[in-house]
Design an enzyme around this catalytic site. Structure first.
Site, short mmCIF file in Angstrom:
data_model
loop_
_atom_site.label_atom_id
_atom_site.label_comp_id
_atom_site.label_asym_id
_atom_site.label_seq_id
_atom_site.Cartn_x
_atom_site.Cartn_y
_atom_site.Cartn_z
CE LYS A 13 -2.24 0.75 3.73
NZ LYS A 13 -1.99 2.33 4.46
NE ARG A 88 -5.19 2.59 11.33
CZ ARG A 88 -3.97 2.81 10.65
NH1 ARG A 88 -3.96 3.91 9.82
NH2 ARG A 88 -3.01 2.14 10.77
NE ARG A 127 7.34 -6.18 6.07
CZ ARG A 127 6.35 -5.45 6.23
NH1 ARG A 127 6.08 -4.64 5.25
NH2 ARG A 127 5.86 -4.96 7.33
NE ARG A 129 8.62 -4.49 10.49
CZ ARG A 129 7.49 -3.68 10.02
NH1 ARG A 129 8.02 -2.51 8.95
NH2 ARG A 129 6.50 -3.40 10.64
NE ARG A 140 1.25 -5.67 11.31
CZ ARG A 140 2.14 -5.87 10.82
NH1 ARG A 140 3.05 -6.72 10.98
NH2 ARG A 140 2.35 -4.67 9.83
P1 AMP Z 1 0.35 2.98 10.18
O1 AMP Z 1 1.73 3.82 9.74
O2 AMP Z 1 -0.79 3.99 9.42
O3 AMP Z 1 0.11 1.66 10.33
O4 AMP Z 1 -0.03 3.87 11.74
C1 AMP Z 1 0.64 3.77 12.91
C2 AMP Z 1 -0.15 3.64 14.09
O5 AMP Z 1 -0.65 4.99 14.02
C3 AMP Z 1 -1.50 2.91 14.22
O6 AMP Z 1 -1.17 1.67 14.69
C4 AMP Z 1 -2.28 3.81 14.98
O7 AMP Z 1 -1.88 3.60 16.53
C5 AMP Z 1 -1.86 5.18 14.74
N1 AMP Z 1 -2.89 5.60 13.74
C6 AMP Z 1 -2.50 6.13 12.29
N2 AMP Z 1 -3.52 6.52 11.38
C7 AMP Z 1 -4.55 6.58 12.46
C8 AMP Z 1 -5.96 6.72 12.56
N3 AMP Z 1 -6.48 7.51 11.13
N4 AMP Z 1 -6.66 6.65 13.61
C9 AMP Z 1 -6.18 6.34 14.63
N5 AMP Z 1 -4.79 5.84 14.91
C10 AMP Z 1 -4.12 5.87 13.75
#
Ligand code: AMP
Length: 195
Positions: A13, A88, A127, A129, A140
């Protein structure tokens, strides 16, 4: 163009979102990236958000809406944006709709990359990790499906949702996404842009 981009972890993505934003000439707004930056800079919002992020929880809607609201006021968002990792939750989706409706520029399209669970698990396992262990990956994915299902339904009902096959080379997948967007632009009466 105003576009929401969705896809499970491991669907490629991030790469596609960045490329697509360049193609459309709009900023790539990743709430995850914005939150990580705010954490690093130790802003009050970043410090508070960090507490949720480290425990793998969603950051509360008001903080996310404050962050994205501030970002959308910047001049590079005048002609559109590509949202990645946002919305989200349903309240976030509703807030985005309201914001865009108030500006008179409704959301154009929601693109979701579709990749089967076993393919995602295989890719992520490669990967190596810590959070890419098979049990963690399944967890996840489960969270992702739970989180996105209501959003997909919300956008599908309004005819905005497009499911794109995310299996193939980066170029193949990108061509599918671009074709879907050009189709939408044509049906919306807008001029296609050169690839
Ligand atoms: P990501 O890089 O998009 O996986 O985001 C990393 C972390 O940031 C997530 O696990 C959430 O804790 C927080 N986060 C990112 N975008 C959002 C969102 N739109 N709403 C709530 N938490 C978010």
């Amino acid at each position: 163009m105003w576009l929401v981009f969705m896809g499970p972890p491991g669907a490629g993505k991030g790469t596609q979102a960045q490329r697509l934003a360049g193609y459309l000439g709009v900023p790539h707004l990743s709430t995850g990236d914005m939150l990580r930056l705010a954490c690093q800079q130790q802003t009050p919002l970043g410090t508070e958000a960090g507490r949720y992020m480290t425990s793998g929880k969603l950051v509360p809607d008001p903080l996310i809406l404050q962050l994205i609201g501030q970002r959308l006021e910047q001049s590079d968002c005048a002609r559109g944006a590509l949202f990645d990792g946002f919305p989200r939750t349903l309240p976030q989706a509703e807030a985005l709709d309201k914001y865009l409706a108030d500006r008179g520029t409704p959301l154009d399209l929601v693109v979701e990359l579709s990749v089967a669970d076993d393919v995602v698990i295989q890719r992520l396992a490669g990967r190596g990790r810590n959070d890419d262990q098979p049990e963690v990956i399944s967890e996840r994915l489960h969270h992702y499906r739970q989180m996105t299902a209501p959003l997909v339904e919300y956008y599908r009902r309004r005819g905005l949702h497009r499911l794109i096959d995310g299996v193939g080379t980066t170029d193949e997948v990108f061509r599918r996404i671009a074709a879907s967007i050009e189709h939408q632009r044509r049906s919306g009466g807008q001029q296609p842009i050169a690839p």
